[in-house]
Write a protein that holds these residues in place. Structure first.
Motif, PDB file in Angstrom:
ATOM      1  N   GLY A  12      -1.730  30.006   0.888  1.00  0.00           N
ATOM      2  CA  GLY A  12      -1.446  30.042  -0.541  1.00  0.00           C
ATOM      3  C   GLY A  12      -0.847  28.748  -1.054  1.00  0.00           C
ATOM      4  O   GLY A  12      -0.611  27.797  -0.291  1.00  0.00           O
ATOM      5  N   ASN A  13      -0.595  28.705  -2.362  1.00  0.00           N
ATOM      6  CA  ASN A  13      -0.050  27.507  -3.003  1.00  0.00           C
ATOM      7  C   ASN A  13       1.322  27.105  -2.480  1.00  0.00           C
ATOM      8  O   ASN A  13       1.693  25.941  -2.519  1.00  0.00           O
ATOM      9  CB  ASN A  13       0.024  27.707  -4.520  1.00  0.00           C
ATOM     10  N   ALA A  14       2.090  28.068  -2.013  1.00  0.00           N
ATOM     11  CA  ALA A  14       3.434  27.787  -1.501  1.00  0.00           C
ATOM     12  C   ALA A  14       3.432  27.677   0.024  1.00  0.00           C
ATOM     13  O   ALA A  14       4.446  27.902   0.674  1.00  0.00           O
ATOM     14  CB  ALA A  14       4.413  28.867  -1.963  1.00  0.00           C
ATOM     15  N   ASN A  15       2.266  27.366   0.597  1.00  0.00           N
ATOM     16  CA  ASN A  15       2.081  27.250   2.043  1.00  0.00           C
ATOM     17  C   ASN A  15       2.403  28.533   2.793  1.00  0.00           C
ATOM     18  O   ASN A  15       2.809  28.502   3.943  1.00  0.00           O
ATOM     19  CB  ASN A  15       2.888  26.077   2.613  1.00  0.00           C
ATOM     20  N   GLU A  16       2.204  29.679   2.142  1.00  0.00           N
ATOM     21  CA  GLU A  16       2.336  30.960   2.827  1.00  0.00           C
ATOM     22  C   GLU A  16       0.970  31.340   3.380  1.00  0.00           C
ATOM     23  O   GLU A  16      -0.057  30.937   2.838  1.00  0.00           O
ATOM     24  CB  GLU A  16       2.880  32.045   1.887  1.00  0.00           C
ATOM     25  N   TYR A  17       0.952  32.070   4.470  1.00  0.00           N
ATOM     26  CA  TYR A  17      -0.294  32.440   5.134  1.00  0.00           C
ATOM     27  C   TYR A  17      -0.411  33.953   5.224  1.00  0.00           C
ATOM     28  O   TYR A  17       0.597  34.649   5.376  1.00  0.00           O
ATOM     29  CB  TYR A  17      -0.333  31.857   6.565  1.00  0.00           C
ATOM     30  N   TRP A  18      -1.639  34.460   5.113  1.00  0.00           N
ATOM     31  CA  TRP A  18      -1.881  35.863   5.335  1.00  0.00           C
ATOM     32  C   TRP A  18      -3.303  36.039   5.829  1.00  0.00           C
ATOM     33  O   TRP A  18      -4.141  35.170   5.658  1.00  0.00           O
ATOM     34  CB  TRP A  18      -1.608  36.700   4.079  1.00  0.00           C
ATOM     35  N   ALA A  19      -3.544  37.167   6.463  1.00  0.00           N
ATOM     36  CA  ALA A  19      -4.861  37.468   7.021  1.00  0.00           C
ATOM     37  C   ALA A  19      -5.587  38.446   6.105  1.00  0.00           C
ATOM     38  O   ALA A  19      -4.976  39.338   5.525  1.00  0.00           O
ATOM     39  CB  ALA A  19      -4.714  38.073   8.410  1.00  0.00           C
ATOM     40  N   VAL A  20      -6.904  38.252   5.981  1.00  0.00           N
ATOM     41  CA  VAL A  20      -7.742  39.144   5.179  1.00  0.00           C
ATOM     42  C   VAL A  20      -8.945  39.531   6.029  1.00  0.00           C
ATOM     43  O   VAL A  20      -9.597  38.659   6.613  1.00  0.00           O
ATOM     44  CB  VAL A  20      -8.211  38.441   3.882  1.00  0.00           C
ATOM     45  N   ARG A  21      -9.209  40.832   6.091  1.00  0.00           N
ATOM     46  CA  ARG A  21     -10.396  41.292   6.826  1.00  0.00           C
ATOM     47  C   ARG A  21     -11.636  40.609   6.281  1.00  0.00           C
ATOM     48  O   ARG A  21     -11.743  40.332   5.082  1.00  0.00           O
ATOM     49  CB  ARG A  21     -10.563  42.807   6.678  1.00  0.00           C
ATOM     50  N   GLU A  22     -12.618  40.378   7.147  1.00  0.00           N
ATOM     51  CA  GLU A  22     -13.824  39.650   6.752  1.00  0.00           C
ATOM     52  C   GLU A  22     -14.562  40.325   5.595  1.00  0.00           C
ATOM     53  O   GLU A  22     -14.967  39.660   4.644  1.00  0.00           O
ATOM     54  CB  GLU A  22     -14.762  39.500   7.949  1.00  0.00           C
TER      55      GLU A  22
END
Length: 104
Positions: A12-22
């Motif tokens: 994300g814009n604030a360098n946060e990360y998350w996983a999203v199913r394909e």
């Protein structure tokens, strides 16, 4: 965090990360590929719509092109008819919800 095989990792814009199913990723995001991918810039568009409630409304859309913005506006669950759409520059100031400059 546990991530399934094939998931997309998003930053994300604030360098946060998350996983999203394909499957969710492919139905939500557009993959830009090819020689212009590195230079792709998201733009903002404002769409004026007639809603399914027979009212006029507007959508602020982030998209890479006018064609993509039209597609997003027409796919919105409340859109009955797309009346107008144009690229805008957001000119937000402190204490102002949103103000826009229409790019001619």
């Amino acid at each position: 965090m546990q991530v399934q095989d094939g998931a997309y990792i998003i930053c994300g814009n604030a360098n946060e990360y998350w996983a999203v199913r394909e499957d969710i990723f492919l139905n939500t995001y557009n993959i830009i590929d090819g020689p212009d991918a590195a230079n792709a810039v998201m733009k903002k568009y404002i769409a004026i719509i007639n809603t399914i409630d027979e009212e006029e409304g507007w959508l602020l859309i982030d998209a890479f092109s006018l064609e993509e913005a039209r597609h997003i506006a027409k796919a919105d669950i409340k859109t009955e008819d797309l009346l107008a759409i144009n690229e805008v520059t957001v000119n937000d100031e402190s204490g102002v919800s949103h103000s826009f400059i229409i790019n001619e």
